[in-house]
Design a protein around this motif. Structure first.
Motif, PDB file in Angstrom:
ATOM      1  N   GLU A 125       0.824  -1.203   0.000  1.00 19.68           N
ATOM      2  CA  GLU A 125       0.000   0.000   0.000  1.00 19.68           C
ATOM      3  C   GLU A 125       0.864   1.263   0.000  1.00 19.68           C
ATOM      4  O   GLU A 125       0.564   2.239  -0.689  1.00 19.68           O
ATOM      5  CB  GLU A 125      -0.924  -0.008   1.220  1.00 19.68           C
ATOM      6  CG  GLU A 125      -2.026  -1.058   1.144  1.00 19.68           C
ATOM      7  CD  GLU A 125      -2.878  -1.082   2.397  1.00 19.68           C
ATOM      8  OE1 GLU A 125      -2.495  -0.389   3.375  1.00 19.68           O
ATOM      9  OE2 GLU A 125      -3.902  -1.770   2.397  1.00 19.68           O
ATOM     10  N   TRP A 126       1.930   1.226   0.798  1.00 25.16           N
ATOM     11  CA  TRP A 126       2.821   2.384   0.861  1.00 25.16           C
ATOM     12  C   TRP A 126       3.522   2.610  -0.470  1.00 25.16           C
ATOM     13  O   TRP A 126       3.610   3.739  -0.956  1.00 25.16           O
ATOM     14  CB  TRP A 126       3.842   2.174   1.972  1.00 25.16           C
ATOM     15  CG  TRP A 126       4.800   3.321   2.129  1.00 25.16           C
ATOM     16  CD1 TRP A 126       4.555   4.540   2.679  1.00 25.16           C
ATOM     17  CD2 TRP A 126       6.172   3.352   1.700  1.00 25.16           C
ATOM     18  NE1 TRP A 126       5.681   5.325   2.638  1.00 25.16           N
ATOM     19  CE2 TRP A 126       6.681   4.619   2.050  1.00 25.16           C
ATOM     20  CE3 TRP A 126       7.000   2.431   1.087  1.00 25.16           C
ATOM     21  CZ2 TRP A 126       7.996   4.984   1.782  1.00 25.16           C
ATOM     22  CZ3 TRP A 126       8.311   2.789   0.813  1.00 25.16           C
ATOM     23  CH2 TRP A 126       8.795   4.052   1.163  1.00 25.16           C
ATOM     24  N   VAL A 127       4.020   1.534  -1.093  1.00 20.69           N
ATOM     25  CA  VAL A 127       4.698   1.648  -2.377  1.00 20.69           C
ATOM     26  C   VAL A 127       3.735   2.172  -3.444  1.00 20.69           C
ATOM     27  O   VAL A 127       4.098   3.018  -4.268  1.00 20.69           O
ATOM     28  CB  VAL A 127       5.302   0.291  -2.796  1.00 20.69           C
ATOM     29  CG1 VAL A 127       5.763   0.331  -4.253  1.00 20.69           C
ATOM     30  CG2 VAL A 127       6.474  -0.074  -1.899  1.00 20.69           C
ATOM     31  N   ALA A 128       2.486   1.686  -3.421  1.00 13.62           N
ATOM     32  CA  ALA A 128       1.501   2.166  -4.387  1.00 13.62           C
ATOM     33  C   ALA A 128       1.238   3.659  -4.206  1.00 13.62           C
ATOM     34  O   ALA A 128       1.095   4.408  -5.185  1.00 13.62           O
ATOM     35  CB  ALA A 128       0.207   1.372  -4.235  1.00 13.62           C
ATOM     36  N   ASP A 129       1.175   4.100  -2.953  1.00 17.81           N
ATOM     37  CA  ASP A 129       0.975   5.520  -2.683  1.00 17.81           C
ATOM     38  C   ASP A 129       2.146   6.338  -3.199  1.00 17.81           C
ATOM     39  O   ASP A 129       1.962   7.414  -3.786  1.00 17.81           O
ATOM     40  CB  ASP A 129       0.814   5.735  -1.176  1.00 17.81           C
ATOM     41  CG  ASP A 129       0.687   7.217  -0.829  1.00 17.81           C
ATOM     42  OD1 ASP A 129      -0.380   7.796  -1.103  1.00 17.81           O
ATOM     43  OD2 ASP A 129       1.673   7.791  -0.314  1.00 17.81           O
ATOM     44  N   ARG A 130       3.365   5.856  -2.989  1.00 16.52           N
ATOM     45  CA  ARG A 130       4.552   6.571  -3.476  1.00 16.52           C
ATOM     46  C   ARG A 130       4.605   6.585  -5.005  1.00 16.52           C
ATOM     47  O   ARG A 130       5.067   7.561  -5.608  1.00 16.52           O
ATOM     48  CB  ARG A 130       5.829   5.919  -2.923  1.00 16.52           C
ATOM     49  CG  ARG A 130       5.962   5.983  -1.410  1.00 16.52           C
ATOM     50  CD  ARG A 130       6.121   7.415  -0.898  1.00 16.52           C
ATOM     51  NE  ARG A 130       4.848   8.126  -0.799  1.00 16.52           N
ATOM     52  CZ  ARG A 130       4.705   9.443  -0.741  1.00 16.52           C
ATOM     53  NH1 ARG A 130       5.769  10.209  -0.796  1.00 16.52           N
ATOM     54  NH2 ARG A 130       3.534  10.006  -0.632  1.00 16.52           N
ATOM     55  N   HIS A 131       4.103   5.499  -5.619  1.00 19.37           N
ATOM     56  CA  HIS A 131       4.066   5.462  -7.078  1.00 19.37           C
ATOM     57  C   HIS A 131       3.083   6.490  -7.607  1.00 19.37           C
ATOM     58  O   HIS A 131       3.352   7.187  -8.599  1.00 19.37           O
ATOM     59  CB  HIS A 131       3.694   4.064  -7.563  1.00 19.37           C
ATOM     60  CG  HIS A 131       3.749   3.920  -9.059  1.00 19.37           C
ATOM     61  ND1 HIS A 131       2.639   4.123  -9.857  1.00 19.37           N
ATOM     62  CD2 HIS A 131       4.777   3.616  -9.896  1.00 19.37           C
ATOM     63  CE1 HIS A 131       2.985   3.943 -11.126  1.00 19.37           C
ATOM     64  NE2 HIS A 131       4.265   3.637 -11.172  1.00 19.37           N
TER      65      HIS A 131
END
Length: 289
Positions: free
Chosen positions: A53-59
């Motif tokens: 979820e965090w990586v998707a938000d950063r993407h």
């Protein structure tokens, strides 16, 4: 084979400066332009769902940065490729991309004003200086919309391996652009020295000898450059401050290490201080050896 100019942006105010410098550099060198934003890659160790979820938000944040870059460049001529790169750090991601595309240079902002939501902590510009295989160009704050126009490339020169590497890079750039070349060396003024420690006469003799040595070095270096109109100038004062005030060149090229055998005359760490405060774009040449 082309050698693109890669511009790294992170959503900060200095990103616009980097984009304007990158567009000008790509046009000047007649090379493609790649605008890249680096976002965190998934961690090898961590909570799967939270990490995803965090990586998707950063993407998503990275894509928003690229959209902002498109807005800055939309009215400027020239084709642009936009890339989102996943990596462990901004500097690492830009290094990898530059190697992949065999970049002519990496362009970044000075980083003096950070974005509210940073994709990575720390100064990308300073981390890039530690290990890039291609030159790093750092845009000053408030770059003009149309950089260049002065027709002169500056080079911070001292007769050391890094100084000679900077001169070689500056000369190549001058030949490709038809610009003139100006070499600069800085010696301490008499007010910056320490006569109370070594004696006034000894200190003045040291400065006179240093000045003569650097004038001879500049004369030899200028005479050795082929195919470019060259002159030189000896500046006085603190090296980073004197170089930072230059505004008569389109870009200033320097080596990535400290300068000179006389440490009181040309102190180390110049490139790091210079990229934070220069009035013109600074191009830092990769470490030699």
């Amino acid at each position: 084979m082309t050698s693109p100019v890669v511009v790294g942006v992170d959503g900060g105010a200095s990103g616009k400066d980097a984009l304007l410098l990158g567009r000008w550099a790509a046009d000047t060198l007649d090379e493609p332009l790649i605008v890249a934003v680096v976002h965190p890659a998934p961690s090898a160790i961590g909570s799967g769902r939270v990490d995803a979820e965090w990586v998707a938000d950063r993407h998503r944040a990275a894509e928003a940065v690229l959209e902002g870059a498109r807005t800055v460049l939309k009215d400027l001529p020239g084709e642009v490729e936009y890339r989102s790169v996943a990596s462990s750090s901004a500097a690492h991601g830009l290094h990898d991309l530059a190697e992949e595309v065999q970049a002519e240079a990496i362009v970044v902002g000075s980083g003096r004003t950070a974005p509210k939501q940073r994709l990575f902590a720390g100064s990308t510009a300073e981390r890039l200086l530690a290990g890039s295989h291609c030159p790093i160009a750092v845009a000053p704050s408030e770059m003009p919309a149309s950089p260049g126009g002065k027709g002169r490339i500056g080079v911070a020169y001292v007769d050391t391996p890094d100084g000679r590497a900077a001169l070689d890079e500056a000369a190549k750039l001058a030949r490709r652009t038809g610009a003139k070349l100006r070499l600069y060396t800085v010696v301490a003024d008499r007010e910056s020295t320490l006569p109370w420690l070594v004696g006034d006469d000894a200190e003045h003799a040291f400065l006179d000898t240093a000045r003569e040595t650097y004038e001879e070095s500049l004369t030899r270096a200028a005479a050795a450059v082929d195919g470019v109109e060259v002159d030189w100038q000896l500046l006085e004062g603190k090296v980073s401050a004197a170089l930072a005030e230059l505004d008569e060149v389109d870009v200033l090229v320097c080596g990535s290490r400290g300068y000179g055998p006389a440490r009181r005359v040309l102190l180390g760490g110049v490139s790091t201080r210079l990229v934070r405060g220069a009035r013109v774009p600074v191009v830092v040449v990769p470490r030699s050896g």
